[in-house]
Each structure stands twice: as structure tokens, then as C-alpha cells.
Write a protein that holds these residues in place. Sequence first.
Motif, PDB file in Angstrom:
ATOM      1  N   ALA A   8       0.835  -1.208   0.000  1.00 34.42           N
ATOM      2  CA  ALA A   8       0.000   0.000   0.000  1.00 34.42           C
ATOM      3  C   ALA A   8       0.867   1.253   0.000  1.00 34.42           C
ATOM      4  O   ALA A   8       0.552   2.234  -0.680  1.00 34.42           O
ATOM      5  N   ARG A   9       1.959   1.222   0.749  1.00 36.67           N
ATOM      6  CA  ARG A   9       2.884   2.361   0.778  1.00 36.67           C
ATOM      7  C   ARG A   9       3.459   2.608  -0.616  1.00 36.67           C
ATOM      8  O   ARG A   9       3.510   3.746  -1.095  1.00 36.67           O
ATOM      9  N   ALA A  10       3.872   1.538  -1.306  1.00 33.89           N
ATOM     10  CA  ALA A  10       4.412   1.678  -2.658  1.00 33.89           C
ATOM     11  C   ALA A  10       3.345   2.181  -3.624  1.00 33.89           C
ATOM     12  O   ALA A  10       3.629   3.031  -4.485  1.00 33.89           O
ATOM     13  N   LEU A  11       2.125   1.672  -3.496  1.00 33.43           N
ATOM     14  CA  LEU A  11       1.036   2.127  -4.352  1.00 33.43           C
ATOM     15  C   LEU A  11       0.810   3.628  -4.194  1.00 33.43           C
ATOM     16  O   LEU A  11       0.652   4.353  -5.174  1.00 33.43           O
ATOM     17  N   CYS A  12       0.819   4.103  -2.965  1.00 30.09           N
ATOM     18  CA  CYS A  12       0.554   5.521  -2.710  1.00 30.09           C
ATOM     19  C   CYS A  12       1.705   6.425  -3.133  1.00 30.09           C
ATOM     20  O   CYS A  12       1.497   7.431  -3.811  1.00 30.09           O
ATOM     21  N   PHE A  13       2.917   6.076  -2.751  1.00 30.70           N
ATOM     22  CA  PHE A  13       4.026   7.009  -2.950  1.00 30.70           C
ATOM     23  C   PHE A  13       4.860   6.753  -4.197  1.00 30.70           C
ATOM     24  O   PHE A  13       5.567   7.650  -4.654  1.00 30.70           O
ATOM     25  N   LYS A  14       4.767   5.565  -4.781  1.00 29.94           N
ATOM     26  CA  LYS A  14       5.515   5.287  -6.012  1.00 29.94           C
ATOM     27  C   LYS A  14       4.588   5.015  -7.188  1.00 29.94           C
ATOM     28  O   LYS A  14       4.949   5.275  -8.329  1.00 29.94           O
ATOM     29  N   GLY A  15       3.406   4.482  -6.906  1.00 24.18           N
ATOM     30  CA  GLY A  15       2.512   4.064  -7.979  1.00 24.18           C
ATOM     31  C   GLY A  15       1.420   5.045  -8.337  1.00 24.18           C
ATOM     32  O   GLY A  15       0.677   4.821  -9.293  1.00 24.18           O
ATOM     33  N   SER A  16       1.300   6.137  -7.598  1.00 23.59           N
ATOM     34  CA  SER A  16       0.238   7.100  -7.909  1.00 23.59           C
ATOM     35  C   SER A  16       0.696   8.047  -9.013  1.00 23.59           C
ATOM     36  O   SER A  16       1.879   8.308  -9.176  1.00 23.59           O
TER      37      SER A  16
END
Length: 121
Positions: free
Chosen positions: A29-37
Motif C-alpha cells: 500500500a505504501r508503494a502504491l501511494c508514494f511510487k505508484g500514484s
Amino acid sequence: MGYRSEVALAVGKDVMAQFLTTLAKSPEARALCFKGSDEVVKDYDEEGSILFKWSHLKWYDNYEEIRALVDFMDWCDLNDLADGDLTESYKFVRVGEDSDDVESRGHGFMYLHPVTSIHIG
């Protein structure tokens, strides 16, 4: 390829600690928010808030990162502040590929809402 949605999640300062706890427990979820958005806006509508926006996201509850964000929203829906409702501290909007596939949760951030339009292509 899969079914894709346009998704936005705004998180206010009153629920930020819980949101950060959610991200600490879920690296996905952290990667989705800060790298994947596609877009991250700090201090979106108020100081201490943040907005995440994705243009073509597979929003499937069985994906761990999506499940973590849904669990965060469920927590907001089930808990209250001493002086107010936590649903006022976040807003989630998802618009799918089908014209009637629109989902919205939370009551904060009044300027974040789905808009339906006609496209001639």
C-alpha cells in the motif's frame, strides 16, 4: 489487461496517524501511494492533508495494497473523534470503465467528487 478505474483518495490530518500506521503495516500500500500514484498533493485542502490520484488502477479488493486501503476506510467509518465523525476526514472516489460504475466513500474534501460527462471521440 484487466478492468481499470480512475481513483482518488484524500486523507485529512485527523486520520493521518491511522493512515500512516496502515502504510507501515503494508509495504504494498505504501508503494502504491508514494511510487505508484500519478499525482500526490500534500496539504491538498487543508494543512496536513494529502491527496493520491491514480488514472488507470486495477482496484480489486483481493490485492493486498487495495485491501489495506479499504481496511483504513472501514476503520474511519467505524470510529469517531471526541468532537466529530472521522468520515469527514477522508474522501475516496473511484470511477470505473463503465458509466454506472462509480463509488464514493467519506464525507470530507467537498471539492473531490466524480463528474459525468459526454465524450465524442
